[in-house]
Design a protein around this motif. Structure first.
Motif, PDB file in Angstrom:
ATOM      1  N   THR A  40      11.985  28.592  36.298  1.00  0.00           N
ATOM      2  CA  THR A  40      12.320  27.194  35.730  1.00  0.00           C
ATOM      3  C   THR A  40      13.405  26.338  36.440  1.00  0.00           C
ATOM      4  O   THR A  40      13.574  25.256  35.723  1.00  0.00           O
ATOM      5  CB  THR A  40      13.250  27.546  34.334  1.00  0.00           C
ATOM      6  N   THR A  41      13.569  26.926  37.671  1.00  0.00           N
ATOM      7  CA  THR A  41      14.463  25.965  38.547  1.00  0.00           C
ATOM      8  C   THR A  41      13.921  26.116  39.991  1.00  0.00           C
ATOM      9  O   THR A  41      13.154  27.263  40.253  1.00  0.00           O
ATOM     10  CB  THR A  41      15.872  26.267  38.700  1.00  0.00           C
ATOM     11  N   THR A  42      14.090  25.208  40.846  1.00  0.00           N
ATOM     12  CA  THR A  42      13.806  25.256  42.249  1.00  0.00           C
ATOM     13  C   THR A  42      15.176  25.274  43.083  1.00  0.00           C
ATOM     14  O   THR A  42      16.244  24.557  42.648  1.00  0.00           O
ATOM     15  CB  THR A  42      12.953  24.219  42.920  1.00  0.00           C
ATOM     16  N   GLU A  43      15.024  25.657  44.286  1.00  0.00           N
ATOM     17  CA  GLU A  43      16.447  25.653  45.377  1.00  0.00           C
ATOM     18  C   GLU A  43      16.944  24.225  45.377  1.00  0.00           C
ATOM     19  O   GLU A  43      17.963  24.030  45.696  1.00  0.00           O
ATOM     20  CB  GLU A  43      15.734  26.458  46.528  1.00  0.00           C
ATOM     21  N   ASP A  44      15.882  23.058  45.373  1.00  0.00           N
ATOM     22  CA  ASP A  44      16.407  21.767  45.735  1.00  0.00           C
ATOM     23  C   ASP A  44      16.719  20.997  44.386  1.00  0.00           C
ATOM     24  O   ASP A  44      16.582  19.832  44.414  1.00  0.00           O
ATOM     25  CB  ASP A  44      15.618  21.117  46.510  1.00  0.00           C
ATOM     26  N   GLY A  45      16.772  21.877  43.301  1.00  0.00           N
ATOM     27  CA  GLY A  45      17.489  20.979  42.117  1.00  0.00           C
ATOM     28  C   GLY A  45      16.454  20.565  40.903  1.00  0.00           C
ATOM     29  O   GLY A  45      16.887  19.848  40.176  1.00  0.00           O
ATOM     30  N   TRP A  46      15.107  20.737  41.192  1.00  0.00           N
ATOM     31  CA  TRP A  46      14.251  20.503  40.187  1.00  0.00           C
ATOM     32  C   TRP A  46      14.410  21.561  39.001  1.00  0.00           C
ATOM     33  O   TRP A  46      14.650  22.734  39.042  1.00  0.00           O
ATOM     34  CB  TRP A  46      12.841  20.587  40.518  1.00  0.00           C
ATOM     35  N   THR A  47      14.342  21.195  37.673  1.00  0.00           N
ATOM     36  CA  THR A  47      14.390  22.052  36.429  1.00  0.00           C
ATOM     37  C   THR A  47      13.148  21.811  35.491  1.00  0.00           C
ATOM     38  O   THR A  47      12.726  20.514  35.224  1.00  0.00           O
ATOM     39  CB  THR A  47      15.748  21.744  35.502  1.00  0.00           C
ATOM     40  N   LEU A  48      12.798  22.811  34.985  1.00  0.00           N
ATOM     41  CA  LEU A  48      11.549  22.644  33.936  1.00  0.00           C
ATOM     42  C   LEU A  48      11.798  23.200  32.680  1.00  0.00           C
ATOM     43  O   LEU A  48      12.547  24.308  32.774  1.00  0.00           O
ATOM     44  CB  LEU A  48      10.409  23.114  34.439  1.00  0.00           C
ATOM     45  N   GLU A  49      11.811  22.486  31.762  1.00  0.00           N
ATOM     46  CA  GLU A  49      12.098  22.943  30.299  1.00  0.00           C
ATOM     47  C   GLU A  49      11.170  22.634  29.074  1.00  0.00           C
ATOM     48  O   GLU A  49      10.429  21.800  29.340  1.00  0.00           O
ATOM     49  CB  GLU A  49      13.577  22.314  29.669  1.00  0.00           C
ATOM     50  N   VAL A  50      11.090  23.972  28.587  1.00  0.00           N
ATOM     51  CA  VAL A  50      10.138  23.732  27.418  1.00  0.00           C
ATOM     52  C   VAL A  50      10.835  23.474  25.936  1.00  0.00           C
ATOM     53  O   VAL A  50      12.061  24.408  25.496  1.00  0.00           O
ATOM     54  CB  VAL A  50       9.217  25.096  27.322  1.00  0.00           C
TER      55      VAL A  50
END
Length: 231
Positions: A136-146
């Protein structure tokens, strides 16, 4: 003395607490956000609005192409197994009749299925109807939420501000990129490399990709995909 639990009469439900003002404001914020294209550097892999049709989709999992290094997405459905290149969108392998013991991931404890095509000999963990999950996250700061502010329709949010609660306006540092209002949500998440976003429903697979060396969190938006079309 024997204590017994009183059972409410049939038709009587226990009172549920109302949402607080803060919770109502957050819910209204999510409900008001329209679906928008994912921001750069992300781009949709498929040209259709709802990705590529996959009837009876049960779950998805990620792997890596040993030759190109591209992210791969394995799809498990009622019609068998498929493997997509997450950069080009090409379906590079198909197994319409997997062995019964390997057809769905719930047959094993780690929810995996055997790979096919270039990843034959490996097993891929599958997230979807039977459980499991994706990054749900990446090392460079992106987030994905449902989120589900209006059950049962799930919404997928992409953000660069650390996730809920979102302080800024929609389209600034958070984007509503997918709304599952036409099919049943299965799974959503990043590939382990952080270069692919996948969203799966019971009828479709949607993918977004970004360059191998891209780490920017630009807020510019990409162009919209064309209208939904069955291929």
């Amino acid at each position: 003395m024997k204590w017994t639990k009183e059972t409410p009469p049939v038709g009587q439900s226990e009172h549920e607490p109302e949402l607080s003002a803060y919770q109502r404001a957050m819910r209204n914020q999510l409900l008001a956000a329209p679906v928008v294209p994912a921001p750069g550097p992300w781009r949709p892999v498929f040209e259709y609005e709802y990705g590529v049709p996959v009837g009876g989709l049960l779950g998805i999992g990620f792997a890596t192409d040993p030759d190109s290094g591209h992210d791969l997405v394995m799809v498990v459905s009622h019609d068998g197994h498929g493997l997509f290149d997450a950069v080009t969108g090409e379906k590079i392998a198909r197994d319409r009749a997997p062995a019964p013991e390997d057809s769905t991931p719930d047959a094993v404890t780690d929810l995996s299925c055997p790979g096919l095509g270039p990843i034959t000999g490996n097993r891929v963990r599958i997230a979807g109807l039977f459980g499991g999950g994706l990054h749900t996250t990446t090392e460079d700061g992106w987030t994905l939420e449902v989120v589900t502010p209006a059950w049962p329709n799930d919404r997928v949010l992409l953000s660069s501000d650390g996730g809920l609660p979102h302080a800024g306006p929609h389209g600034d540092e958070w984007w509503h990129i997918f709304h599952s209002n036409y099919s049943t949500f299965r799974a959503a998440g990043f590939s382990p490399s952080g270069r692919t976003i996948a969203v799966a429903t019971s009828s479709d697979l949607s993918l977004w990709t970004r360059g191998v060396n891209t780490s920017s969190t630009s807020t510019s938006t990409s162009t919209s995909t064309s209208h939904f079309q069955r291929c």
